[in-house]
Write a protein that holds these residues in place. Structure first.
Motif, mmCIF file in Angstrom:
data_model
loop_
_atom_site.group_PDB
_atom_site.id
_atom_site.type_symbol
_atom_site.label_atom_id
_atom_site.label_comp_id
_atom_site.label_asym_id
_atom_site.label_seq_id
_atom_site.Cartn_x
_atom_site.Cartn_y
_atom_site.Cartn_z
ATOM 1 N N ARG A 60 106.093 59.948 0.426
ATOM 2 C CA ARG A 60 105.720 60.861 1.513
ATOM 3 C C ARG A 60 104.413 60.423 2.175
ATOM 4 O O ARG A 60 104.241 60.557 3.389
ATOM 5 C CB ARG A 60 105.585 62.288 0.978
ATOM 6 C CG ARG A 60 106.911 62.961 0.653
ATOM 7 C CD ARG A 60 106.733 64.468 0.507
ATOM 8 N NE ARG A 60 105.780 64.788 -0.545
ATOM 9 C CZ ARG A 60 106.104 64.964 -1.812
ATOM 10 N NH1 ARG A 60 107.367 64.829 -2.198
ATOM 11 N NH2 ARG A 60 105.185 65.267 -2.713
ATOM 12 N N MET A 61 103.512 59.913 1.370
ATOM 13 C CA MET A 61 102.233 59.435 1.897
ATOM 14 C C MET A 61 102.453 58.295 2.893
ATOM 15 O O MET A 61 101.814 58.236 3.953
ATOM 16 C CB MET A 61 101.356 58.969 0.727
ATOM 17 C CG MET A 61 99.925 58.673 1.095
ATOM 18 S SD MET A 61 98.969 58.200 -0.363
ATOM 19 C CE MET A 61 99.087 59.701 -1.339
ATOM 20 N N THR A 99 98.618 65.974 1.283
ATOM 21 C CA THR A 99 98.454 66.439 -0.095
ATOM 22 C C THR A 99 98.169 65.308 -1.069
ATOM 23 O O THR A 99 98.632 64.182 -0.876
ATOM 24 C CB THR A 99 99.719 67.191 -0.561
ATOM 25 O OG1 THR A 99 99.555 67.575 -1.930
ATOM 26 C CG2 THR A 99 100.953 66.307 -0.459
ATOM 27 N N LEU A 100 97.395 65.643 -2.085
ATOM 28 C CA LEU A 100 97.163 64.734 -3.220
ATOM 29 C C LEU A 100 97.339 65.502 -4.523
ATOM 30 O O LEU A 100 96.804 65.099 -5.556
ATOM 31 C CB LEU A 100 95.747 64.149 -3.154
ATOM 32 C CG LEU A 100 95.485 63.105 -2.069
ATOM 33 C CD1 LEU A 100 94.011 62.715 -2.079
ATOM 34 C CD2 LEU A 100 96.332 61.877 -2.271
ATOM 35 N N GLN A 101 98.057 66.596 -4.469
ATOM 36 C CA GLN A 101 98.170 67.466 -5.635
ATOM 37 C C GLN A 101 98.814 66.754 -6.823
ATOM 38 O O GLN A 101 98.392 66.919 -7.961
ATOM 39 C CB GLN A 101 98.974 68.712 -5.267
ATOM 40 C CG GLN A 101 98.263 69.614 -4.267
ATOM 41 C CD GLN A 101 99.109 70.819 -3.878
ATOM 42 O OE1 GLN A 101 100.236 70.945 -4.307
ATOM 43 N NE2 GLN A 101 98.542 71.698 -3.073
ATOM 44 N N VAL A 102 99.850 65.966 -6.568
ATOM 45 C CA VAL A 102 100.550 65.291 -7.660
ATOM 46 C C VAL A 102 99.647 64.259 -8.313
ATOM 47 O O VAL A 102 99.588 64.154 -9.543
ATOM 48 C CB VAL A 102 101.852 64.642 -7.154
ATOM 49 C CG1 VAL A 102 102.484 63.791 -8.251
ATOM 50 C CG2 VAL A 102 102.824 65.712 -6.695
ATOM 51 N N CYS A 154 100.000 51.897 -2.652
ATOM 52 C CA CYS A 154 101.288 52.582 -2.821
ATOM 53 C C CYS A 154 102.399 51.580 -3.091
ATOM 54 O O CYS A 154 103.245 51.792 -3.976
ATOM 55 C CB CYS A 154 101.622 53.407 -1.580
ATOM 56 S SG CYS A 154 100.605 54.879 -1.354
ATOM 57 N N LEU A 211 105.332 61.474 -8.829
ATOM 58 C CA LEU A 211 104.305 60.641 -8.209
ATOM 59 C C LEU A 211 104.945 59.682 -7.208
ATOM 60 O O LEU A 211 104.399 59.454 -6.121
ATOM 61 C CB LEU A 211 103.549 59.861 -9.281
ATOM 62 C CG LEU A 211 102.477 58.882 -8.787
ATOM 63 C CD1 LEU A 211 101.418 59.615 -7.968
ATOM 64 C CD2 LEU A 211 101.826 58.162 -9.970
ATOM 65 N N ASN A 242 107.602 60.197 -5.463
ATOM 66 C CA ASN A 242 107.945 60.961 -4.271
ATOM 67 C C ASN A 242 106.713 61.217 -3.405
ATOM 68 O O ASN A 242 106.784 61.155 -2.171
ATOM 69 C CB ASN A 242 108.593 62.289 -4.665
ATOM 70 C CG ASN A 242 109.972 62.104 -5.255
ATOM 71 O OD1 ASN A 242 110.640 61.105 -4.986
ATOM 72 N ND2 ASN A 242 110.403 63.047 -6.076
ATOM 73 N N GLU A 243 105.570 61.493 -4.047
ATOM 74 C CA GLU A 243 104.356 61.739 -3.262
ATOM 75 C C GLU A 243 103.896 60.468 -2.560
ATOM 76 O O GLU A 243 103.462 60.510 -1.397
ATOM 77 C CB GLU A 243 103.240 62.278 -4.150
ATOM 78 C CG GLU A 243 101.940 62.493 -3.374
ATOM 79 C CD GLU A 243 101.017 63.489 -4.022
ATOM 80 O OE1 GLU A 243 101.316 64.697 -3.959
ATOM 81 O OE2 GLU A 243 100.003 63.049 -4.604
#
Length: 428
Positions: free
Chosen positions: A230-231, A292-295, A382, A224, A226-227
């Motif tokens: 990246r966001m 992406t929001l997969q995580v 974030c 999470l 890492n996501e």
């Protein structure tokens, strides 16, 4: 919570139940500490001295304790220096020993797991007594004298022979010896962990009960993190000096200088050229989609950010859980920004190269300000979560309103249906 389940509970059970068995007087602090620790992990803890034990008024406390063991997934036994209350004094069965026997019957049926702890000094007494008994066998003394010496009082234990017999029973020593002779499988549930401090108990519980759980939560936090990083790469900017920044102060300046009122809808707002150029540059920079929001979706489907609430008896969301829900909404709205507005603002600048003030329809500025507000909220959420992951206390960020119309924000927020409103509607 993927904790090893037993046959009497399905695998969807989210609140594993622990029964703490021991003498109360000499284990009061430890029982309380274990209860607090387990409840922080989202577990239900049955300890008879607490008000949430569920004591039936028409039943003796001993019977209530034995009955509560039947609903437990784990039986935590603490053995110390005292005997405690007698369940059957004639047969020298204490209530703690009776509780253990009831638990072991359930364990033998695959319905409960037993975790036994003994104080280190008590375990030392047991081992010393074994050595003493062997030594006495070599002396020219009658059996009564040997028995009297081996059962001599000790500062470490109240009744040495009782405690030793209890430990022998818990360790299933006789059954183990018989199994070795017959070749039958040895008994299970006979592990005894020696401890001298609270950390010793916790380390055993972590390895025996929560094995893999902490790793799963840590892994979820790591991916999470890492996501979220990246966001932020889609939102943050870098100056010519190489410094990473977010133009929130510029966004605030533009919003304060050109507030959008409810009466402005359908009208045009006159904007100074250099401000419109700044707005255009920020808009181009902030229009990049978050891919992406997969995580986040995957983490929200787990119990990583769920906690057990004592008062309601239900799982409740950690503030980070709510923050992730908000983050999903902010990203969704930001990604739906109509990028045709970028070209429209660009054309307006080109059409009036020498004009210092350019009139822009308020209906064009509304989604642009909405885009900026969503970006601000994403950065704030974030940042708050990442700071928490770095060891800081989580502080919920202050978020911008859903509508950029300054004189309608309070009204729109009041009219917006929240989850609590839906629950009240259902219960009407």
């Amino acid at each position: 919570m993927q904790i090893a389940s037993t046959n009497k509970h399905d695998t969807m059970k989210s609140k594993p139940t622990f029964f703490i068995s021991s003498t109360i007087y000499d284990f009061a602090d430890l029982r309380s500490a274990i209860k607090y620790y387990l409840e922080q992990q989202g577990c239900v803890v049955l300890a008879s001295e607490f008000n949430d034990f569920g004591q039936p008024l028409d039943e003796h406390s001993y019977g209530a304790c034995l009955k509560q063991i039947q609903v437990a997934d784990y039986f935590v036994l603490l053995i110390g220096s005292r005997i405690g209350g007698w369940y059957d004094k004639g047969d020298r069965i204490s209530i703690t020993r009776k509780e253990f026997r009831a638990a072991y019957e359930l364990h033998a049926q695959g319905q409960l797991k037993i975790i036994t702890f003994v104080r280190a000094d008590v375990w030392t007494v047991k081992e010393d007594r074994k050595v003493l008994v062997k030594y006495l066998e070599k002396l020219d003394l009658n059996d009564a004298a040997k028995q009297q010496i081996s059962n001599a009082p000790s500062k470490a234990v109240e009744d040495a022979q009782f405690i030793i017999d209890f430990l022998e029973e818990v360790g299933r020593n006789k059954e183990t010896a018989e199994a070795a002779k017959s070749g039958e499988p040895p008994p299970s549930g006979n592990w005894i962990y020696s401890f001298s401090k609270f950390e010793d108990v916790i380390s055993v519980l972590q390895s025996q009960v929560f094995a893999g759980l902490a790793k799963v939560h840590a892994a979820n936090r790591r991916i999470l993190r890492n996501e979220l990083l990246r966001m932020l790469t889609s939102i943050l900017s870098k100056s010519t000096e190489g410094k990473t920044y977010f133009p929130e102060y510029r966004i605030d300046e533009l919003a304060k200088k050109y507030p959008i009122q409810g009466d402005d809808i359908g009208k045009k707002i006159s904007i100074e050229r250099h401000d419109l150029e700044m707005l255009f540059m920020i808009m181009v920079d902030q229009s990049r989609k978050i891919s992406t929001l997969q995580v986040i979706e995957r983490v929200l489907a787990t119990d990583t950010f769920l906690e057990y609430d004592d008062e309601s008896g239900n799982l409740r969301e950690h503030p980070i859980y709510d923050a992730l829900i908000s983050l999903q909404s902010e990203v969704f709205d930001r990604n739906n920004f109509d990028r045709k507005l970028i070209s429209e603002i660009g054309l307006a600048l080109q059409a009036h190269p020498k004009v210092q003030k350019i009139a822009i329809p308020a209906l064009q500025l509304l989604p642009i300000q909405g885009l900026f507000d969503r970006s601000v909220n994403i950065v704030r959420i974030c940042k708050a979560i990442l700071l928490h992951f770095d060891g800081n206390q989580y502080v919920a960020p202050k978020l911008r309103h859903r509508s950029p119309i300054t004189d309608q924000k309070q009204q729109l927020d009041h009219e917006r249906v929240a989850i609590a409103d839906v629950e009240n509607f259902i219960n009407q």
